[in-house]
Motif scaffolding. Sequence first.
Motif, PDB file in Angstrom:
ATOM      1  N   THR A  89      21.659  60.515   2.869  1.00  0.00           N
ATOM      2  CA  THR A  89      20.354  60.284   2.252  1.00  0.00           C
ATOM      3  C   THR A  89      20.553  59.637   0.886  1.00  0.00           C
ATOM      4  O   THR A  89      21.667  59.628   0.338  1.00  0.00           O
ATOM      5  CB  THR A  89      19.604  61.617   2.069  1.00  0.00           C
ATOM      6  N   ASP A  90      19.467  59.133   0.338  1.00  0.00           N
ATOM      7  CA  ASP A  90      19.542  58.495  -0.990  1.00  0.00           C
ATOM      8  C   ASP A  90      20.037  59.485  -2.038  1.00  0.00           C
ATOM      9  O   ASP A  90      20.837  59.138  -2.909  1.00  0.00           O
ATOM     10  CB  ASP A  90      18.162  57.954  -1.389  1.00  0.00           C
ATOM     11  N   VAL A 149      34.536  54.600   2.335  1.00  0.00           N
ATOM     12  CA  VAL A 149      35.230  53.353   2.670  1.00  0.00           C
ATOM     13  C   VAL A 149      35.585  52.634   1.373  1.00  0.00           C
ATOM     14  O   VAL A 149      34.729  52.437   0.502  1.00  0.00           O
ATOM     15  CB  VAL A 149      34.348  52.440   3.555  1.00  0.00           C
ATOM     16  N   LEU A 150      36.841  52.275   1.264  1.00  0.00           N
ATOM     17  CA  LEU A 150      37.313  51.517   0.100  1.00  0.00           C
ATOM     18  C   LEU A 150      37.267  50.036   0.471  1.00  0.00           C
ATOM     19  O   LEU A 150      38.004  49.582   1.355  1.00  0.00           O
ATOM     20  CB  LEU A 150      38.735  51.943  -0.239  1.00  0.00           C
ATOM     21  N   PHE A 151      36.365  49.290  -0.178  1.00  0.00           N
ATOM     22  CA  PHE A 151      36.143  47.882   0.182  1.00  0.00           C
ATOM     23  C   PHE A 151      37.127  46.966  -0.557  1.00  0.00           C
ATOM     24  O   PHE A 151      37.745  47.372  -1.540  1.00  0.00           O
ATOM     25  CB  PHE A 151      34.690  47.502  -0.108  1.00  0.00           C
ATOM     26  N   PRO A 152      37.241  45.718  -0.078  1.00  0.00           N
ATOM     27  CA  PRO A 152      38.210  44.805  -0.687  1.00  0.00           C
ATOM     28  C   PRO A 152      37.958  44.551  -2.178  1.00  0.00           C
ATOM     29  O   PRO A 152      38.877  44.209  -2.918  1.00  0.00           O
ATOM     30  CB  PRO A 152      38.026  43.508   0.112  1.00  0.00           C
ATOM     31  N   ASP A 153      36.713  44.732  -2.631  1.00  0.00           N
ATOM     32  CA  ASP A 153      36.438  44.528  -4.069  1.00  0.00           C
ATOM     33  C   ASP A 153      36.907  45.722  -4.907  1.00  0.00           C
ATOM     34  O   ASP A 153      36.683  45.772  -6.115  1.00  0.00           O
ATOM     35  CB  ASP A 153      34.942  44.279  -4.286  1.00  0.00           C
ATOM     36  N   GLY A 154      37.527  46.687  -4.252  1.00  0.00           N
ATOM     37  CA  GLY A 154      38.046  47.846  -4.984  1.00  0.00           C
ATOM     38  C   GLY A 154      37.057  48.979  -5.106  1.00  0.00           C
ATOM     39  O   GLY A 154      37.400  50.060  -5.590  1.00  0.00           O
ATOM     40  N   GLN A 155      35.833  48.740  -4.684  1.00  0.00           N
ATOM     41  CA  GLN A 155      34.788  49.761  -4.795  1.00  0.00           C
ATOM     42  C   GLN A 155      34.810  50.674  -3.575  1.00  0.00           C
ATOM     43  O   GLN A 155      34.964  50.202  -2.439  1.00  0.00           O
ATOM     44  CB  GLN A 155      33.411  49.095  -4.889  1.00  0.00           C
ATOM     45  N   ALA A 156      34.644  51.958  -3.835  1.00  0.00           N
ATOM     46  CA  ALA A 156      34.486  52.907  -2.726  1.00  0.00           C
ATOM     47  C   ALA A 156      32.994  53.125  -2.517  1.00  0.00           C
ATOM     48  O   ALA A 156      32.224  53.243  -3.478  1.00  0.00           O
ATOM     49  CB  ALA A 156      35.161  54.224  -3.066  1.00  0.00           C
ATOM     50  N   ARG A 157      32.587  53.117  -1.245  1.00  0.00           N
ATOM     51  CA  ARG A 157      31.176  53.344  -0.932  1.00  0.00           C
ATOM     52  C   ARG A 157      31.073  54.273   0.270  1.00  0.00           C
ATOM     53  O   ARG A 157      31.985  54.356   1.080  1.00  0.00           O
ATOM     54  CB  ARG A 157      30.463  52.024  -0.638  1.00  0.00           C
ATOM     55  N   LEU A 158      29.919  54.928   0.358  1.00  0.00           N
ATOM     56  CA  LEU A 158      29.663  55.770   1.526  1.00  0.00           C
ATOM     57  C   LEU A 158      29.082  54.923   2.645  1.00  0.00           C
ATOM     58  O   LEU A 158      28.188  54.107   2.409  1.00  0.00           O
ATOM     59  CB  LEU A 158      28.663  56.877   1.191  1.00  0.00           C
ATOM     60  N   ARG A 217      23.390  59.391  -4.312  1.00  0.00           N
ATOM     61  CA  ARG A 217      23.316  59.422  -5.787  1.00  0.00           C
ATOM     62  C   ARG A 217      24.284  60.465  -6.346  1.00  0.00           C
ATOM     63  O   ARG A 217      25.014  60.204  -7.304  1.00  0.00           O
ATOM     64  CB  ARG A 217      21.871  59.739  -6.188  1.00  0.00           C
ATOM     65  N   LEU A 218      24.286  61.626  -5.737  1.00  0.00           N
ATOM     66  CA  LEU A 218      25.194  62.678  -6.220  1.00  0.00           C
ATOM     67  C   LEU A 218      26.657  62.271  -6.019  1.00  0.00           C
ATOM     68  O   LEU A 218      27.508  62.512  -6.885  1.00  0.00           O
ATOM     69  CB  LEU A 218      24.914  63.993  -5.481  1.00  0.00           C
ATOM     70  N   TRP A 219      26.925  61.659  -4.885  1.00  0.00           N
ATOM     71  CA  TRP A 219      28.298  61.221  -4.598  1.00  0.00           C
ATOM     72  C   TRP A 219      28.746  60.185  -5.642  1.00  0.00           C
ATOM     73  O   TRP A 219      29.886  60.234  -6.119  1.00  0.00           O
ATOM     74  CB  TRP A 219      28.356  60.626  -3.190  1.00  0.00           C
ATOM     75  N   GLU A 220      27.841  59.290  -6.015  1.00  0.00           N
ATOM     76  CA  GLU A 220      28.193  58.269  -7.006  1.00  0.00           C
ATOM     77  C   GLU A 220      28.459  58.899  -8.380  1.00  0.00           C
ATOM     78  O   GLU A 220      29.348  58.449  -9.116  1.00  0.00           O
ATOM     79  CB  GLU A 220      27.080  57.211  -7.087  1.00  0.00           C
ATOM     80  N   ILE A 221      27.714  59.946  -8.684  1.00  0.00           N
ATOM     81  CA  ILE A 221      27.961  60.641  -9.963  1.00  0.00           C
ATOM     82  C   ILE A 221      29.355  61.271  -9.943  1.00  0.00           C
ATOM     83  O   ILE A 221      30.107  61.187 -10.931  1.00  0.00           O
ATOM     84  CB  ILE A 221      26.859  61.688 -10.220  1.00  0.00           C
ATOM     85  N   VAL A 222      29.706  61.865  -8.833  1.00  0.00           N
ATOM     86  CA  VAL A 222      31.052  62.451  -8.715  1.00  0.00           C
ATOM     87  C   VAL A 222      32.104  61.355  -8.881  1.00  0.00           C
ATOM     88  O   VAL A 222      33.109  61.531  -9.583  1.00  0.00           O
ATOM     89  CB  VAL A 222      31.211  63.171  -7.355  1.00  0.00           C
TER      90      VAL A 222
END
Lengths: 297, 183
Positions: free
Chosen positions: B124-125, B110-119, B129-134
């Motif tokens: 799982t944690d 999900v791409l949030f209004p602050d411009g950040q993409a988050r799962l 973490r791996l997704w954020e590294i990518v």
Amino acid sequence: MTAVITLPSSLDEPNFESVILQLAAVPDDAKVLVDARHCRFATPYGLTALLCLAQSRLEKPDFAPPEEETTASYWTRASFFKYADELYNMRGTVPRTRAGGDSDVLLEVTPVAKNEDVHAIVTRIQEKATQILTNTLDLEPRATMGFSMTLSEACSNIIEHAGRGGWVMVQRYNWSKRRVGRDVVQIAVTDAGVGFRHSLETSRARALADRWDDAIALENGVMNAVSRLSDPGRGQGLKGIRGWVHRFDGKLTVRSGKARIAPIIPDWDDDLPRQDSLPEFPGAQLQVIIPKRVVDA
Amino acid sequence: MTHIDVQSALAQSLSAPYHDLVTRRTGLAVRTLIERQLSGLADGSVAFLDFSHIGVLDCSCADEFVAKLMIPLTAEHPSRDGYVVLHGVSDGHVDSIEQVLHAHGLALVVLFPDGQARLVGAVTDVERRLWEIVMLTGGIAVEGVAAKTGIAPEEALSLLNSLARRRLVRRDDDCYSPLGAVA
């Protein structure tokens, strides 16, 4: 022979049980007269359940409207007579004109029969409710979406599961003299359809159950998100309602058939979590009460 | 990248101009329309579903639309090779989306209004973490992920492949990259 069903002076969710009790003594095909002449007060639950009562009778019942003018006038403003006129034979006169609406009625008695009814209800309630929820009840703006979701999910359940149309109404009250001591909003979503027990008859929960009655079906449907369909995404609506009601310190009750459960009882109220062996009333009747938020000092 | 306005699909699904995604029937109608649009896209393309003009999103509709849109894409033998990213979502939308994704064991970017993409959803944690590294690297191989996290390469490979199968990262040969990074 006409059986007379006398309404209590205050027709709310607990007192509607006295109406059901009187009905239980009357055969399904008997003619009934619902006597509201001495009724002085009715909540959304009371008014919508009266319409369900009429829907459940084999013969069109008679209805004696409230004698007190202010009461009858309020029932008109709440659109009760608009639908009661079709479901009952009116025995007496009722105020015909809607005198400018009622600011505390957030949503008048509204039929729920098809998909687009739910869209219309959600649109209307947002227009009227946002100001009251945020300014009067001090709820955060996010609560408004939860409020609309609660309405849409409860109304959708009628369309998906009841097998016939139902009713919804929303009203604000000043309950400063009651135990809760603050304003509340009441939502009633009721139907005279097949009820939880019948709806879940084909569910896996039913297949695994040693006993099967209205209370067990209610607990499965409301508490355990069980649906008649095995899809894991089903049952999310009532789960979402429970979460929202709990989050905003509200109260939720659901009645179906011979059972009633109160899955969320807040500190400001007393109730029984589960009641079995009540007199039978068809369909499902849901009530949500959300109080004004207590602002931390 | 393809932009799909969810409000337009909603408008085509209903006879009156409503702005709320409520009821299963509406969710089914909107999903059917959007699946038709997705089926016309090239393999590997990323579709951005824009919720900016949507009011209420209830759980039943979110399940019928969002969750069931993702189920065939994330199956062992996916219905097509494509990716979905949500944007323009409000906090209220996220509440409903998160609940239904959890019910199915799914997740979404999900791409949030602050411009950040988050799962959002069932992750799982360590997957997060791996997704954020990518995301931070813009594209990385298994060895790089293993070195950055201290996770054994075999385990890192399994986790990254799982993220790719779930359409949360894109796999291009040995490189795992964020959705949208590769046209």
